[in-house]
Design an enzyme around this catalytic site. Structure first.
Site, short mmCIF file in Angstrom:
data_model
loop_
_atom_site.label_atom_id
_atom_site.label_comp_id
_atom_site.label_asym_id
_atom_site.label_seq_id
_atom_site.Cartn_x
_atom_site.Cartn_y
_atom_site.Cartn_z
N LYS A 11 -2.87 4.19 -2.13
CA LYS A 11 -4.29 3.85 -2.13
C LYS A 11 -5.03 4.59 -3.26
CE LYS A 11 -8.61 3.68 -0.17
NZ LYS A 11 -9.25 3.87 1.08
N ASP B 195 -10.67 9.43 8.53
CA ASP B 195 -11.13 8.63 9.68
C ASP B 195 -10.21 8.74 10.89
OD1 ASP B 195 -9.52 7.21 7.66
OD2 ASP B 195 -9.41 5.66 9.20
N GLU C 111 1.27 10.54 2.04
CA GLU C 111 -0.10 11.07 2.06
C GLU C 111 -1.13 9.98 1.80
OE1 GLU C 111 2.22 12.15 -0.06
OE2 GLU C 111 2.65 14.26 0.38
N GLN D 41 6.97 10.39 -2.89
CA GLN D 41 7.27 11.47 -1.94
C GLN D 41 6.25 12.61 -2.09
OE1 GLN D 41 10.36 10.40 -3.90
NE2 GLN D 41 10.27 8.74 -2.46
N LYS E 130 -0.73 8.01 -1.22
CA LYS E 130 -0.83 8.00 -2.69
C LYS E 130 -1.10 6.60 -3.22
CE LYS E 130 3.24 9.86 -2.97
NZ LYS E 130 3.42 10.28 -1.58
N GLY F 212 7.30 4.14 -0.35
CA GLY F 212 6.66 2.97 0.24
C GLY F 212 5.16 3.13 0.06
P1 IMP Z 1 15.98 10.14 0.63
O1 IMP Z 1 14.91 10.30 -0.39
O2 IMP Z 1 16.16 8.73 1.10
O3 IMP Z 1 17.27 10.79 0.19
O4 IMP Z 1 15.56 10.95 1.95
C1 IMP Z 1 15.47 12.38 1.98
C2 IMP Z 1 14.29 12.83 2.82
O5 IMP Z 1 13.08 12.47 2.17
C3 IMP Z 1 14.22 12.19 4.20
O6 IMP Z 1 13.66 13.13 5.10
C4 IMP Z 1 13.26 11.04 4.00
O7 IMP Z 1 12.61 10.68 5.21
C5 IMP Z 1 12.28 11.67 3.03
N1 IMP Z 1 11.61 10.67 2.20
C6 IMP Z 1 12.11 9.99 1.16
N2 IMP Z 1 11.21 9.18 0.62
C7 IMP Z 1 10.09 9.36 1.32
C8 IMP Z 1 8.77 8.82 1.20
O8 IMP Z 1 8.45 8.01 0.33
N3 IMP Z 1 7.87 9.26 2.13
C9 IMP Z 1 8.19 10.18 3.07
N4 IMP Z 1 9.39 10.72 3.21
C10 IMP Z 1 10.34 10.31 2.33
#
Ligand code: IMP
Length: 426
Positions: free
Chosen positions: A23, A335, A19, A226, A21, A45
């Site tokens: 930033k 934007d 989303e 997440q 976060k 990330g």
């Molecule tokens: P895991 O967390 O690697 O086990 O992935 C499980 C699910 O969560 C998958 O669909 C990933 O793409 C999603 N996911 C995990 N971390 C992130 C994140 O930081 N951003 C978006 N999706 C995430």
């Protein structure tokens, strides 16, 4: 965000992660003394752009980019020691002083190479679309009471036996799955021998550290990773991550009580994205999805995968407001919508001719719902220069007003670009 009665602020993702976060944390962390990561691991990330520099942080709290902020990896995190130290070294190379600014909970669990191997091998058939960072297997070991914690590094004599048992178990699982891959005991041993001397000086009771900081009137920011719809309890199970991404996870994962929280900020993108498999009711198709992806740079910060893109889903966001107890919203990437003549907003679902206002738990049901859209006029002019609400085109303000009405929660921040200064504080 912080004020005379606001010492502890939580930031959570209110959709499926990504989303923006990083930033928002970066903006609020400027006023924080401590920033804490409390769940997830190197699957996150968080992207922060400062001047001409872009930082993507997976394991270290985004607060590290503010020189006076202390950063904490809480007990609820599954810590990937390799990524952690690589990231720390890269920050130092780029001129960030990290000395005495990073602490790690001695209760945090370690993500080992065998967790990552099991994660990637298993996802070949399970098809959750995980990030391959070992998150699921590490949390399974935690709840299965066979995890390795940072504090275990204080007993190096016990590590060979502990590791042998765990590596053997993973190899048996791989064998049963029909995988040819095998985990290496030597690799895990070497990793821990290398990294223990660097890790132990950082290890402490971080719950106590945060508690004392709050008692001293310090400002603490809890940085979620997440999003709510990836929460292991409340998300679109089984297409979720393995931790509690919702605000409750902030207290258990930091080691403080729920009464410590003063504000819970939910970050929502002005549209919706998801990376990995699982339902996404308002997913756009064809050229519109491509346009959102291109303008929004919607490629995973951890895996580089193209994100699935769609329209704002108020049913999802309302659910998120409820299960997180959100007190404020930060709307990001407004934007990106500058380019659209019309902007659909999903306001509810229809199922078999009936209106559905709440998120169903049943994926079979969620896969069949038809989003009901309200189409709002676009503004088709740049918003990235706006620094006050009054600078925005009327249609953009109307769009934000509509989101606020649909969610019944005040908007505190609107982000209009990747840079630090491209933010409207309401
Ligand atoms: P895991 O967390 O690697 O086990 O992935 C499980 C699910 O969560 C998958 O669909 C990933 O793409 C999603 N996911 C995990 N971390 C992130 C994140 O930081 N951003 C978006 N999706 C995430």
């Amino acid at each position: 965000m912080f004020g005379p009665k606001t010492y502890c602020v939580v930031i959570v993702g209110a959709q499926w992660g990504d989303e923006g976060k990083g930033k928002i944390v970066d903006v609020i962390a400027e006023q924080a003394d401590l920033v804490v990561r409390y769940q997830g691991g190197a699957n996150a990330g968080h992207t922060v752009v400062t001047g001409d520099n872009e930082f993507i942080l997976h394991q270290i709290p985004s607060g590290i980019l503010h020189q006076r902020t202390v950063c904490v990896i809480g007990n609820g995190v599954v810590l990937d020691p390799e990524t952690f130290f690589t990231e720390l070294d890269q920050l130092v190379e780029r001129g960030i002083d990290v000395t005495s600014r990073v602490f790690v909970s001695d209760r945090a669990h370690l993500v080992m190479p065998y967790h990552k191997l099991l994660d990637t091998e298993r996802d070949k058939s399970q098809k959750i679309g995980t990030t391959g960072r070992g998150i699921g297997p590490a949390y399974e070991d935690k709840t299965g009471r066979r995890g390795l914690r940072v504090g275990d590094l204080r007993h190096p004599d016990q590590l060979p036996d502990l590791l042998r048992e765990r590596v053997d178990r993973v190899n048996q699982l791989l064998h049963m799955m029909g995988s040819e891959a095998r985990a290496s005991l030597d690799q895990s041993m070497a990793l821990l021998s290398d990294l223990t001397p660097r890790m132990l000086p950082l290890a402490t009771d971080t719950g106590l550290l945060v508690h004392r900081a709050l008692a001293d009137g310090k400002r603490v920011l809890l940085e979620g990773a997440q999003g709510a719809l990836l929460d292991v309890d409340h998300g679109t199970y089984p297409y979720v991550t393995s931790s509690n991404t919702t605000a409750g996870g902030a207290v258990t994962g930091t080691g403080i009580g729920p009464t410590a929280l003063d504000e819970i900020v939910g970050v929502v993108k002005a549209y919706t994205t998801r990376v990995g498999n699982g339902p996404l009711p308002t997913e756009a198709e064809g050229a519109l999805a491509d346009q959102l992806r291109e303008h929004g740079g919607e490629f995973g910060a951890t895996t580089g995968r193209p994100r699935r893109c769609g329209w704002f889903d108020a049913t999802v966001a309302r659910y998120s407001v409820r299960i997180n107890g959100l007190t404020a919203l930060a709307v990001t990437k407004l934007d990106v919508l500058d380019h659209f003549a019309e902007i659909p907003v999903g306001v509810a679902y229809h199922l078999d001719g009936e209106r559905l206002e709440e998120m169903p738990a049943d994926l079979e049901v969620l896969n069949r719902v038809q989003p009901q859209y309200e189409v709002l006029p676009g503004w088709q002019q740049p918003t990235s220069g706006a620094r006050r609400l009054a600078d925005l085109p009327l249609e953009a303000r109307a769009y934000l007003d509509r989101l606020q009405d649909l969610l019944g929660t005040p908007i505190r921040y609107v982000s209009v670009g990747t840079r630090r200064d491209q933010i409207i504080e309401v």
